[in-house]
Design an enzyme around this catalytic site. Structure first.
Site, PDB file in Angstrom:
ATOM      1  N   ASN A 136      33.679 106.077 108.305  1.00 39.29           N
ATOM      2  CA  ASN A 136      32.477 105.411 108.830  1.00 39.29           C
ATOM      3  C   ASN A 136      32.740 103.946 109.185  1.00 39.29           C
ATOM      4  O   ASN A 136      31.821 103.191 109.453  1.00 39.29           O
ATOM      5  CB  ASN A 136      31.323 105.503 107.821  1.00 39.29           C
ATOM      6  CG  ASN A 136      31.613 104.745 106.526  1.00 39.29           C
ATOM      7  OD1 ASN A 136      32.683 104.170 106.361  1.00 39.29           O
ATOM      8  ND2 ASN A 136      30.653 104.741 105.614  1.00 39.29           N
ATOM      9  N   GLU A 143      30.184  98.945 103.481  1.00 41.53           N
ATOM     10  CA  GLU A 143      29.649 100.055 104.261  1.00 41.53           C
ATOM     11  C   GLU A 143      28.947  99.533 105.524  1.00 41.53           C
ATOM     12  O   GLU A 143      28.639  98.335 105.612  1.00 41.53           O
ATOM     13  CB  GLU A 143      28.654 100.848 103.403  1.00 41.53           C
ATOM     14  CG  GLU A 143      29.236 101.411 102.111  1.00 41.53           C
ATOM     15  CD  GLU A 143      30.198 102.582 102.324  1.00 41.53           C
ATOM     16  OE1 GLU A 143      30.673 102.789 103.452  1.00 41.53           O
ATOM     17  OE2 GLU A 143      30.489 103.285 101.336  1.00 41.53           O
TER      18      GLU A 143
END
Ligand code: PGA
Length: 249
Positions: A136, A143
């Site tokens: 990702n 993140e």
């Protein structure tokens, strides 16, 4: 970013080891940023082989790891403290006093984060940071959506990250929900970055890194703004990238 295109995982690991060893052998003092996960395992194996064969010394080397799970003590087999000892530190002559990993069991986690950045600063910053990339686009445990200005901080792990890392645990329920990670700003302060990318699972991430826009939705994209990044990527990871020449700019 500069690209070194390699055939496969084995070659990536060997080329990365040679790159790192050239710094270890030519510096009086060196501060490394280290990563965990599947990607750097082959690099660490190559460093251990070299140490066994050539006795390359790490007495002048310090290290800072990118991240650690919150709630796991250093004794836990899935802690990154344990990983680093097992995969590298106990096999070479680095002084354990010079190896640093954030503590996921600190009583005051916020203070732990601040102290970690300060320790890196007092060491004169990281000379060479080893990085992997999440599918990702995460770097460390930053993140998607993490501020590019972030220092070392506490994160909630994305579900996709917990799923990817569940392979090391008995079940996904055992994967911690939180971690401490060096922030994106902390990583970007490194003088030089070596990004390792291997395998089909990283094809989309590799394409976005090279062809996509720079956005906090894809944390690794910030690396396009760093002045000294070398990407060592294998053919599988590069399969979807059209403009390879974009990398050597
Ligand atoms: P991996 O993880 O090396 O286990 O693929 C990379 C990352 O999540 O940064």
């Amino acid at each position: 970013m500069k690209l070194i295109e390699v055939k496969d995982y084995h070659e990536m690991s060997q080329v990365a080891a040679d790159y790192l060893l050239s710094k270890v052998k030519t510096s009086d003092k060196l501060t490394l940023g280290l990563a965990t996960g599947g990607t750097p395992q082959g690099l660490y194996e190559a460093l251990i082989n070299d140490h066994n064969q050539n006795r390359t010394s790490y007495q002048h080397v310090s290290s800072f790891n990118l991240d650690e799970y919150i709630g796991l003590s250093g004794k836990h087999p899935n802690s990154y403290y344990h990983y680093m000892n097992d995969h590298l530190f106990k096999h070479i002559d680095i002084d354990s006093e010079n190896t640093h990993i954030p503590s996921g069991k600190a009583v005051d986690l916020q203070k732990e984060c601040e102290a970690y950045d300060e320790k890196i600063r007092l060491h004169g910053g990281i000379d060479l940071q080893i990085l992997g990339i999440g599918s990702n686009g995460h770097i460390g445990f930053n993140e998607p959506g993490t501020s590019f200005e972030s220092n070392t901080h506490i994160v909630e792990l994305a579900e996709s990250t917990r799923e990817a890392n569940a392979r090391y645990f008995n079940s996904i329920d055992e994967v911690p929900a939180q971690a401490i990670t060096m922030g994106i700003s902390s990583i970007m302060k490194s003088k030089e970055i070596l990004l390792l990318v291997s395998g089909e699972a990283k094809q989309v991430a590799m394409k976005k890194l090279v062809e996509g826009e720079i956005s906090e939705n894809f944390p690794a994209s910030i690396l396009n703004r760093h002045e000294h990044v070398t990407v060592i990527a294998d053919q599988e990871a590069l399969a979807m990238v059209k403009g390879l020449e974009l990398l050597n700019r």
